[in-house]
Design a protein around this motif. Structure first.
Motif, PDB file in Angstrom:
ATOM      1  N   THR A  85      38.532  39.762  35.616  1.00  0.00           N
ATOM      2  CA  THR A  85      39.516  40.629  36.286  1.00  0.00           C
ATOM      3  C   THR A  85      39.824  41.898  35.491  1.00  0.00           C
ATOM      4  O   THR A  85      40.273  42.879  36.061  1.00  0.00           O
ATOM      5  N   GLY A  86      39.541  41.879  34.175  1.00  0.00           N
ATOM      6  CA  GLY A  86      39.813  43.061  33.365  1.00  0.00           C
ATOM      7  C   GLY A  86      38.615  43.972  33.174  1.00  0.00           C
ATOM      8  O   GLY A  86      38.698  44.991  32.501  1.00  0.00           O
ATOM      9  N   HIS A  87      37.475  43.598  33.779  1.00  0.00           N
ATOM     10  CA  HIS A  87      36.271  44.419  33.628  1.00  0.00           C
ATOM     11  C   HIS A  87      36.322  45.653  34.531  1.00  0.00           C
ATOM     12  O   HIS A  87      36.936  45.630  35.592  1.00  0.00           O
ATOM     13  N   LEU A  88      35.600  46.678  34.119  1.00  0.00           N
ATOM     14  CA  LEU A  88      35.425  47.851  34.978  1.00  0.00           C
ATOM     15  C   LEU A  88      34.188  47.626  35.841  1.00  0.00           C
ATOM     16  O   LEU A  88      33.272  46.881  35.459  1.00  0.00           O
ATOM     17  N   PRO A  89      34.119  48.269  37.030  1.00  0.00           N
ATOM     18  CA  PRO A  89      32.966  48.073  37.917  1.00  0.00           C
ATOM     19  C   PRO A  89      31.627  48.265  37.207  1.00  0.00           C
ATOM     20  O   PRO A  89      30.672  47.514  37.456  1.00  0.00           O
ATOM     21  N   ALA A  90      31.538  49.248  36.302  1.00  0.00           N
ATOM     22  CA  ALA A  90      30.263  49.533  35.626  1.00  0.00           C
ATOM     23  C   ALA A  90      29.806  48.366  34.744  1.00  0.00           C
ATOM     24  O   ALA A  90      28.633  48.287  34.378  1.00  0.00           O
ATOM     25  N   GLN A  91      30.738  47.472  34.423  1.00  0.00           N
ATOM     26  CA  GLN A  91      30.381  46.321  33.581  1.00  0.00           C
ATOM     27  C   GLN A  91      29.950  45.120  34.420  1.00  0.00           C
ATOM     28  O   GLN A  91      29.736  44.039  33.888  1.00  0.00           O
ATOM     29  N   LEU A  92      29.822  45.316  35.734  1.00  0.00           N
ATOM     30  CA  LEU A  92      29.467  44.217  36.638  1.00  0.00           C
ATOM     31  C   LEU A  92      28.113  44.462  37.287  1.00  0.00           C
ATOM     32  O   LEU A  92      27.682  45.602  37.454  1.00  0.00           O
ATOM     33  N   GLY A 103      25.530  44.319  40.654  1.00  0.00           N
ATOM     34  CA  GLY A 103      25.740  44.730  42.047  1.00  0.00           C
ATOM     35  C   GLY A 103      26.395  43.635  42.875  1.00  0.00           C
ATOM     36  O   GLY A 103      27.317  43.890  43.647  1.00  0.00           O
ATOM     37  N   GLY A 104      25.920  42.409  42.689  1.00  0.00           N
ATOM     38  CA  GLY A 104      26.477  41.283  43.450  1.00  0.00           C
ATOM     39  C   GLY A 104      27.946  41.057  43.107  1.00  0.00           C
ATOM     40  O   GLY A 104      28.764  40.806  43.989  1.00  0.00           O
ATOM     41  N   GLN A 105      28.256  41.186  41.805  1.00  0.00           N
ATOM     42  CA  GLN A 105      29.662  41.010  41.401  1.00  0.00           C
ATOM     43  C   GLN A 105      30.528  42.136  41.967  1.00  0.00           C
ATOM     44  O   GLN A 105      31.657  41.902  42.391  1.00  0.00           O
ATOM     45  N   GLN A 106      29.977  43.363  41.986  1.00  0.00           N
ATOM     46  CA  GLN A 106      30.749  44.487  42.538  1.00  0.00           C
ATOM     47  C   GLN A 106      31.037  44.250  44.024  1.00  0.00           C
ATOM     48  O   GLN A 106      32.120  44.542  44.518  1.00  0.00           O
ATOM     49  N   GLN A 107      30.049  43.694  44.748  1.00  0.00           N
ATOM     50  CA  GLN A 107      30.291  43.432  46.162  1.00  0.00           C
ATOM     51  C   GLN A 107      31.321  42.315  46.330  1.00  0.00           C
ATOM     52  O   GLN A 107      32.099  42.313  47.277  1.00  0.00           O
ATOM     53  N   ARG A 108      31.368  41.376  45.375  1.00  0.00           N
ATOM     54  CA  ARG A 108      32.394  40.321  45.422  1.00  0.00           C
ATOM     55  C   ARG A 108      33.791  40.915  45.239  1.00  0.00           C
ATOM     56  O   ARG A 108      34.745  40.471  45.872  1.00  0.00           O
ATOM     57  N   VAL A 109      33.887  41.933  44.363  1.00  0.00           N
ATOM     58  CA  VAL A 109      35.173  42.630  44.194  1.00  0.00           C
ATOM     59  C   VAL A 109      35.559  43.294  45.525  1.00  0.00           C
ATOM     60  O   VAL A 109      36.706  43.196  45.979  1.00  0.00           O
ATOM     61  N   ALA A 110      34.567  43.933  46.166  1.00  0.00           N
ATOM     62  CA  ALA A 110      34.843  44.614  47.440  1.00  0.00           C
ATOM     63  C   ALA A 110      35.291  43.609  48.509  1.00  0.00           C
ATOM     64  O   ALA A 110      36.168  43.905  49.328  1.00  0.00           O
ATOM     65  N   ILE A 111      34.703  42.414  48.484  1.00  0.00           N
ATOM     66  CA  ILE A 111      35.094  41.387  49.468  1.00  0.00           C
ATOM     67  C   ILE A 111      36.526  40.910  49.181  1.00  0.00           C
ATOM     68  O   ILE A 111      37.344  40.781  50.095  1.00  0.00           O
ATOM     69  N   ALA A 112      36.831  40.698  47.904  1.00  0.00           N
ATOM     70  CA  ALA A 112      38.206  40.301  47.550  1.00  0.00           C
ATOM     71  C   ALA A 112      39.193  41.398  47.946  1.00  0.00           C
ATOM     72  O   ALA A 112      40.276  41.116  48.472  1.00  0.00           O
ATOM     73  N   ARG A 113      38.818  42.648  47.720  1.00  0.00           N
ATOM     74  CA  ARG A 113      39.690  43.768  48.089  1.00  0.00           C
ATOM     75  C   ARG A 113      39.919  43.791  49.602  1.00  0.00           C
ATOM     76  O   ARG A 113      41.013  44.090  50.083  1.00  0.00           O
ATOM     77  N   ALA A 114      38.857  43.467  50.358  1.00  0.00           N
ATOM     78  CA  ALA A 114      38.987  43.446  51.823  1.00  0.00           C
ATOM     79  C   ALA A 114      39.919  42.326  52.273  1.00  0.00           C
ATOM     80  O   ALA A 114      40.572  42.437  53.312  1.00  0.00           O
ATOM     81  N   LEU A 115      39.980  41.247  51.474  1.00  0.00           N
ATOM     82  CA  LEU A 115      40.765  40.074  51.884  1.00  0.00           C
ATOM     83  C   LEU A 115      42.219  40.132  51.434  1.00  0.00           C
ATOM     84  O   LEU A 115      43.049  39.376  51.929  1.00  0.00           O
ATOM     85  N   SER A 148      35.838  53.607  39.864  1.00  0.00           N
ATOM     86  CA  SER A 148      35.209  53.285  38.580  1.00  0.00           C
ATOM     87  C   SER A 148      36.207  53.205  37.434  1.00  0.00           C
ATOM     88  O   SER A 148      35.968  52.511  36.450  1.00  0.00           O
ATOM     89  N   SER A 149      37.339  53.912  37.551  1.00  0.00           N
ATOM     90  CA  SER A 149      38.304  53.922  36.450  1.00  0.00           C
ATOM     91  C   SER A 149      39.297  52.761  36.548  1.00  0.00           C
ATOM     92  O   SER A 149      40.099  52.564  35.643  1.00  0.00           O
ATOM     93  N   LEU A 150      39.249  51.995  37.622  1.00  0.00           N
ATOM     94  CA  LEU A 150      40.161  50.856  37.783  1.00  0.00           C
ATOM     95  C   LEU A 150      39.421  49.561  37.481  1.00  0.00           C
ATOM     96  O   LEU A 150      38.244  49.427  37.826  1.00  0.00           O
ATOM     97  N   ASP A 151      40.119  48.608  36.851  1.00  0.00           N
ATOM     98  CA  ASP A 151      39.463  47.331  36.570  1.00  0.00           C
ATOM     99  C   ASP A 151      39.404  46.477  37.850  1.00  0.00           C
ATOM    100  O   ASP A 151      39.883  46.893  38.913  1.00  0.00           O
ATOM    101  N   VAL A 152      38.795  45.306  37.711  1.00  0.00           N
ATOM    102  CA  VAL A 152      38.548  44.456  38.886  1.00  0.00           C
ATOM    103  C   VAL A 152      39.847  44.133  39.622  1.00  0.00           C
ATOM    104  O   VAL A 152      39.947  44.307  40.846  1.00  0.00           O
ATOM    105  N   LEU A 153      40.863  43.705  38.870  1.00  0.00           N
ATOM    106  CA  LEU A 153      42.121  43.315  39.524  1.00  0.00           C
ATOM    107  C   LEU A 153      42.782  44.522  40.200  1.00  0.00           C
ATOM    108  O   LEU A 153      43.308  44.404  41.315  1.00  0.00           O
ATOM    109  N   GLU A 154      42.719  45.677  39.525  1.00  0.00           N
ATOM    110  CA  GLU A 154      43.325  46.886  40.113  1.00  0.00           C
ATOM    111  C   GLU A 154      42.574  47.317  41.372  1.00  0.00           C
ATOM    112  O   GLU A 154      43.188  47.775  42.338  1.00  0.00           O
ATOM    113  N   ASN A 155      41.247  47.171  41.366  1.00  0.00           N
ATOM    114  CA  ASN A 155      40.480  47.488  42.570  1.00  0.00           C
ATOM    115  C   ASN A 155      40.846  46.543  43.719  1.00  0.00           C
ATOM    116  O   ASN A 155      41.028  46.973  44.852  1.00  0.00           O
TER     117      ASN A 155
END
Ligand SMILES: Nc1ncnc2c1ncn2[C@@H]1O[C@H](COP(=O)(O)OP(=O)(O)OP(=O)(O)O)[C@@H](O)[C@H]1O
Length: 244
Positions: A136-143, A145-157, A99-106
């Motif tokens: 990319t500069g947003h925090l997870p809480a600002q996204l 659910g679908g966007q958060q899962q997109r971050v998780a998919i990008a992180r997996a890739l 939660s403390s890391l932004d999208v790009l950092e995650n």
């Protein structure tokens, strides 16, 4: 197509003696590189155990698991951790973002953990593919659910894994958002050439895959190519998945 994951006679027994539970019984299966596979089956049939053994998150009681030609049995926990970090991606039902890391950092966290530098072209490509360029500069809480899962998919890739494993990746999303995430996973396979293996309870989700593996009582009961939601639901009913 060559198999990127290969299970041969994999058995997994939890516990000992009277209380022992055979979660997988001599399961053999291959996951072709560049394919999308859904794993279905009644509750308790061994789906999560299958995924965890295939991904090196759990160790089979017997049998062989090979990932990209590497035999996992006999590897120690340090080697397995390294393998999971560098060669496998995970997407879970709970997005598990920091939660403390932004999208790009995650997204780039697995690279930092593995001590690797981002491949900028690949990073740009996956951020674009998951549709998060402006966030990319947003925090997870600002996204959402679908966007958060997109971050998780990008992180997996981000590590260009040999295979992405999903455990109910759309389980926490509403129907419309789940569809968008499934379209994205389909594109990850068809457009980026990645390999995805996904456990799901949802016949509609399974219909996005190339192949559905059906587990029942710790065994592979069937495999279905070119699945449709109706055919999958009908097969699940015959497996007794939705008995009242
Ligand atoms: N850590 C554990 N200790 C003991 N038994 C376990 C453990 N994990 C799973 N099991 C048992 O192994 C069997 C298979 O479990 P698994 O979670 O793989 O099934 P599943 O098909 O993923 O189920 P569900 O759809 O309900 O998530 C079940 O009988 C379960 O109770």
């Amino acid at each position: 197509m060559t198999d990127v994951v290969r299970l041969d006679a994999v058995s997994k027994v939890y516990g000992k003696g009277q209380g022992a539970v055979a979660a997988l019984r001599e399961v053999s299966a291959g996951i072709p590189r560049g394919s999308f596979t859904a794993v279905m089956g009644p509750s308790g049939s061994g789906k999560s155990t299958f995924l965890h053994c295939a991904a090196g998150l759990d160790t089979p009681s017997s049998g062989s698991v090979r990932l990209g030609g590497t035999e996992l049995s006999g590897m120690n926990e340090t080697a397995l951790t390294e393998l999971r970090r560098s060669r496998v991606g995970f997407v879970f039902q709970a997005f598990n973002l920091i939660s403390s890391l932004d999208v790009l950092e995650n997204i780039t966290l697995p690279l930092r953990l593995a001590g690797r530098k981002p491949d900028q072209a690949w990073l740009t490509e996956i951020v674009r593919r998951v549709g998060l360029e402006g966030r990319t500069g947003h925090l997870p809480a600002q996204l959402s659910g679908g966007q958060q899962q997109r971050v998780a998919i990008a992180r997996a890739l981000v590590v260009r894994p040999e295979v992405v494993f999903g455990d109910e990746p759309t389980g926490a999303l509403d129907t419309m958002t789940a569809r968008d995430v499934l379209v994205l996973l389909r594109e990850v396979v068809s457009g980026l050439g990645q390999t995805v293996v996904m456990v799901t309870h949802d016949p509609v989700a399974a219909s996005y895959a190339d192949t559905v593996l059906f587990l029942a009582d710790g065994r592979i009961a069937d495999a279905m190519a070119a699945p449709t939601a109706d055919k999958v639901a009908e097969r699940m009913t015959r497996l007794g998945a939705w008995k009242r």
